[in-house]
Design a protein around this motif. Structure first.
Motif, short mmCIF file in Angstrom:
data_model
loop_
_atom_site.label_atom_id
_atom_site.label_comp_id
_atom_site.label_asym_id
_atom_site.label_seq_id
_atom_site.Cartn_x
_atom_site.Cartn_y
_atom_site.Cartn_z
N TYR A 10 0.86 -1.19 0.00
CA TYR A 10 0.00 0.00 0.00
C TYR A 10 0.89 1.23 0.00
O TYR A 10 1.81 1.34 0.81
N GLY A 11 0.63 2.18 -0.88
CA GLY A 11 1.40 3.43 -0.94
C GLY A 11 0.73 4.51 -0.11
O GLY A 11 -0.23 5.13 -0.56
N ILE A 12 1.24 4.75 1.09
CA ILE A 12 0.67 5.73 2.01
C ILE A 12 1.48 7.02 1.89
O ILE A 12 2.70 7.01 2.02
N THR A 13 0.80 8.13 1.63
CA THR A 13 1.48 9.43 1.50
C THR A 13 1.58 10.07 2.88
O THR A 13 0.57 10.22 3.57
N VAL A 14 2.80 10.46 3.26
CA VAL A 14 3.04 11.07 4.57
C VAL A 14 3.83 12.36 4.39
O VAL A 14 4.57 12.53 3.41
N VAL A 15 3.68 13.27 5.36
CA VAL A 15 4.44 14.52 5.36
C VAL A 15 5.77 14.26 6.04
O VAL A 15 5.82 13.83 7.19
N THR A 16 6.89 14.50 5.33
CA THR A 16 8.21 14.28 5.93
C THR A 16 8.83 15.58 6.42
O THR A 16 9.72 15.58 7.26
N ALA A 17 8.39 16.70 5.87
CA ALA A 17 8.82 18.04 6.27
C ALA A 17 7.71 18.99 5.83
O ALA A 17 6.87 18.62 5.01
N PRO A 18 7.69 20.19 6.34
CA PRO A 18 6.63 21.12 5.92
C PRO A 18 6.63 21.29 4.39
O PRO A 18 7.63 21.68 3.78
N GLY A 19 5.52 20.93 3.77
CA GLY A 19 5.38 21.05 2.32
C GLY A 19 6.00 19.92 1.52
O GLY A 19 5.97 19.95 0.29
N VAL A 20 6.57 18.91 2.19
CA VAL A 20 7.21 17.78 1.50
C VAL A 20 6.41 16.51 1.80
O VAL A 20 6.25 16.12 2.96
N THR A 24 5.20 6.24 1.36
CA THR A 24 5.79 5.17 2.14
C THR A 24 4.99 3.90 1.87
O THR A 24 3.77 3.93 1.84
N ILE A 25 5.69 2.80 1.67
CA ILE A 25 5.03 1.53 1.39
C ILE A 25 4.79 0.76 2.68
O ILE A 25 5.70 0.59 3.49
N HIS A 70 -7.79 1.63 -2.50
CA HIS A 70 -7.38 2.58 -3.53
C HIS A 70 -5.88 2.91 -3.47
O HIS A 70 -5.34 3.49 -4.41
N LEU A 71 -5.20 2.52 -2.40
CA LEU A 71 -3.78 2.79 -2.23
C LEU A 71 -2.88 1.61 -2.61
O LEU A 71 -1.67 1.70 -2.49
N ILE A 72 -3.47 0.49 -3.05
CA ILE A 72 -2.67 -0.70 -3.37
C ILE A 72 -1.81 -0.43 -4.60
O ILE A 72 -2.31 -0.03 -5.65
N LYS A 73 -0.51 -0.63 -4.46
CA LYS A 73 0.46 -0.39 -5.53
C LYS A 73 0.93 -1.68 -6.19
O LYS A 73 1.11 -1.72 -7.39
N TYR A 74 1.20 -2.72 -5.37
CA TYR A 74 1.78 -3.95 -5.93
C TYR A 74 1.36 -5.17 -5.12
O TYR A 74 0.86 -5.06 -4.01
N ALA A 75 1.61 -6.33 -5.74
CA ALA A 75 1.43 -7.61 -5.07
C ALA A 75 2.62 -8.48 -5.42
O ALA A 75 3.11 -8.45 -6.55
#
Length: 105
Positions: A10-20, A24-25, A70-75
């Motif tokens: 699953y491709g989870i989008t996370v904030v790593t820095a302000p505006g970035v 993350t899988i 909806h976040l599944i990227k690969y198997a």
């Protein structure tokens, strides 16, 4: 129909820095069935043809899978990570259609 055991990414989008934002899988292991098994060679402008499969994998979805399908990227399948090109919800199962090799994009 063959049996399946593997990891779903699953491709989870996370904030790593302000505006970035970074993707993350998160991998989860599932048991299921393979009910379509097919291979296709795609002619390309590259030196070697691209291998693509049209396999369909179905598994019993837990609440996490139902909320994040909806976040599944690969198997993973036969030792390779394959892109998931389509996800169908057939409650209580999810059906994944696989495509080309996943390149960790």
């Amino acid at each position: 129909m063959g049996k399946y055991y593997g990891k779903i990414g699953y491709g989870i989008t996370v904030v790593t820095a302000p505006g970035v934002w970074e993707t993350t899988i998160v991998e989860r292991s599932v048991f299921g069935d393979v009910f379509k098994n097919a291979r296709r060679l795609d002619n390309s402008e590259h030196l070697n043809d691209n291998i693509s499969i049209s396999n369909k994998i179905t598994f019993l979805a837990d609440p996490y899978a139902l909320q994040n399908f909806h976040l599944i990227k690969y198997a993973s399948y036969l030792g390779t990570l394959w892109k998931v090109t389509m996800v169908e919800e057939e409650f209580p199962r999810l059906v994944l259609t696989l495509g080309g090799v996943y390149n960790h994009e």
